[in-house]
Design an enzyme around this catalytic site. Structure first.
Site, PDB file in Angstrom:
ATOM      1  N   HIS A 306       0.850  -1.185   0.000  1.00  0.00           N
ATOM      2  CA  HIS A 306       0.000   0.000   0.000  1.00  0.00           C
ATOM      3  C   HIS A 306       0.885   1.234   0.000  1.00  0.00           C
ATOM      4  O   HIS A 306       1.965   1.234   0.597  1.00  0.00           O
ATOM      5  CB  HIS A 306      -0.919   0.005   1.231  1.00  0.00           C
ATOM      6  CG  HIS A 306      -2.034   0.997   1.154  1.00  0.00           C
ATOM      7  ND1 HIS A 306      -1.864   2.321   1.478  1.00  0.00           N
ATOM      8  CD2 HIS A 306      -3.333   0.864   0.773  1.00  0.00           C
ATOM      9  CE1 HIS A 306      -3.005   2.955   1.311  1.00  0.00           C
ATOM     10  NE2 HIS A 306      -3.921   2.102   0.888  1.00  0.00           N
ATOM     11  N   ASP A 364      -7.721  -4.668  -0.416  1.00  0.00           N
ATOM     12  CA  ASP A 364      -8.276  -4.993  -1.733  1.00  0.00           C
ATOM     13  C   ASP A 364      -8.188  -6.485  -2.022  1.00  0.00           C
ATOM     14  O   ASP A 364      -9.056  -7.058  -2.679  1.00  0.00           O
ATOM     15  CB  ASP A 364      -7.530  -4.215  -2.825  1.00  0.00           C
ATOM     16  CG  ASP A 364      -7.654  -2.718  -2.650  1.00  0.00           C
ATOM     17  OD1 ASP A 364      -8.786  -2.243  -2.479  1.00  0.00           O
ATOM     18  OD2 ASP A 364      -6.629  -2.016  -2.679  1.00  0.00           O
TER      19      ASP A 364
END
Length: 429
Positions: A306, A364
């Site tokens: 991320h 995700d």
């Protein structure tokens, strides 16, 4: 107020820059007067080192893997709260009392239906239109249907717009889904909770009764909560930038949805699941791991790492628990795509390459698995993200509107084009 300063020297001239200290996080250099004093800009592509505003809503510590809504850790909210309670917290700054919660829930419930003429708007899209394309258009068009909540200078109209958007986005997202698969729209039901109502609008049909599984509704509610806000990300910054011009709230949220559509932002979970399908079977995982490590290969493993978190994404920890619960509940642990996902996760958590680069599975990775298991096509992943994030966008927008320092956004640039030159007539070139 700044109690510290930094000295910047430019061409033998010193400039004192105030240093602002936040509640949490790194100190911030205040450069608002730098251009006026020194005739220089700062250069920060992507604004990755620039604070565009001050905010009391969300805090992220990427190194520690922390995410707070109004000071409350996301793990606690996901485990003990509900999405609508989190909505109240983000909008008003404090957790609601039982009476406040009942009032807020009732107001949201009474606004879940959309204007009947909006059905015609949906039918203007091609059947194969992506649900996100439909949502951008329909949400932007809400300003044409709800004229009594577009005046951004009226505090009550801002409040009405906020409730309407939170209430109607699940309905609009479900309608976009139903339209894309050729099924009739399903009206909201006021006796269902927020997440159950959304699932019912997506999966029920007039021909037979549909019972919402409480465990799936809880997992859906948790997905909403984990995606409700995430500080000054691309789509939130887009909403703030659009709002800084005085644009109506429906236009601002439509702009946020458009930004979220990008595969590097809200479309990441769709890209992740498509990658898992491309891998196909567990025995092909080493091949794709090797490709991910090869700098000359453009292939990237989606769903890992991320931009902000340099530790484990705290949302992913909660989402992984939900994924395990949902897969066990539905009894589909032998699904090939899900088998690939679980094995890929195991390898990534043990492989030195991933550990060294801190490429942990992110939110995700797991949210795509859950939504796939629930029966949503990949095209619906980003619309679900959008309806989840709507409350965060609204909270940020309302905070910006009420900020006395608010001014229209106007980033500057480092111009590297041609110097001044004279026009040459077409016949002489």
């Amino acid at each position: 107020m700044a109690d510290k300063t930094a000295t910047l020297r430019i061409n033998d001239q010193d400039y004192e820059l105030p240093i602002l200290s936040p509640t949490k996080g790194p100190d911030v250099l205040d450069i608002r007067k730098l251009y006026g004093q020194a005739d220089v800009f700062t250069y920060d592509p992507g604004f990755t080192s620039t604070a565009s505003c001050d905010s009391t809503i969300t805090f992220i510590d990427g190194d520690k893997g922390e995410l707070w809504y109004r000071g409350y850790p996301i793990e606690q909210l996901a485990a003990k709260s509900s999405y609508l309670e989190v909505c109240y917290l983000l909008l008003y700054g404090e957790l609601p009392s039982p009476e406040q919660m009942d009032d807020f829930s009732a107001r949201v419930t009474r606004h879940t239906m959309v204007h009947e003429q909006m059905h015609n708007f949906f039918r203007g899209f091609r059947r194969d239109a992506h649900p996100m394309a439909t949502m951008v258009g329909v949400v932007g068009a809400m300003s044409a249907f709800y004229h009594d909540s577009t005046d951004v200078n009226d505090e009550w109209q801002r409040e009405v717009a906020a409730i309407r958007l939170i209430a109607k986005l699940p309905t609009i997202a479900a309608m976009a889904y139903k339209y894309s698969i050729g099924q009739p729209f399903v009206y909201p039901q006021n006796d269902l909770d927020y997440a159950s109502n959304f699932l019912n609008m997506c999966f029920s049909v007039p021909a037979e009764k549909y019972e919402v599984n409480p465990a799936l509704a809880r997992a859906m509610d948790r997905i909403f909560t984990l995606h409700a806000d995430h500080e000054q990300n691309a789509s939130t910054s887009t909403v703030r930038l659009a709002g800084s011009s005085g644009a109506n709230p429906f236009a601002c949220i439509a702009a946020g949805i458009a930004c979220l559509w990008g595969p590097a932002h809200g479309g990441a979970n769709q890209a992740c699941l498509e990658m898992l399908r491309e891998i196909g079977t567990v025995d092909r995982i080493p091949e794709f791991i090797a490709r991910a490590k090869d700098k000359s290969d453009p292939f990237k493993l989606m769903g890992f790492g991320h931009r902000v978190y340099k530790n484990f994404d705290p949302r992913a920890t909660v989402m992984k628990e939900s994924a395990d619960e949902v897969l066990e509940l539905l009894g589909i642990g032998d699904n090939p795509v899900l088998q690939v996902a679980k094995e890929l996760e195991k390898i990534a958590l043990e492989d030195e390459y991933f550990i060294e680069k801190k490429l942990y599975p992110n939110v995700d990775f797991y949210s795509g698995i859950i939504l796939e298991a629930m029966g949503f096509p990949t095209s619906m992943f980003t619309p679900i993200f959008a309806l989840s994030r709507t409350v965060g966008w609204i909270a940020q927008w309302k905070e910006m509107i009420g900020d006395p320092q608010n001014k229209i956004g106007r980033p500057r640039q480092l111009y590297v084009g041609s110097d001044k030159r004279d026009y040459v007539d077409l016949t002489k070139r």
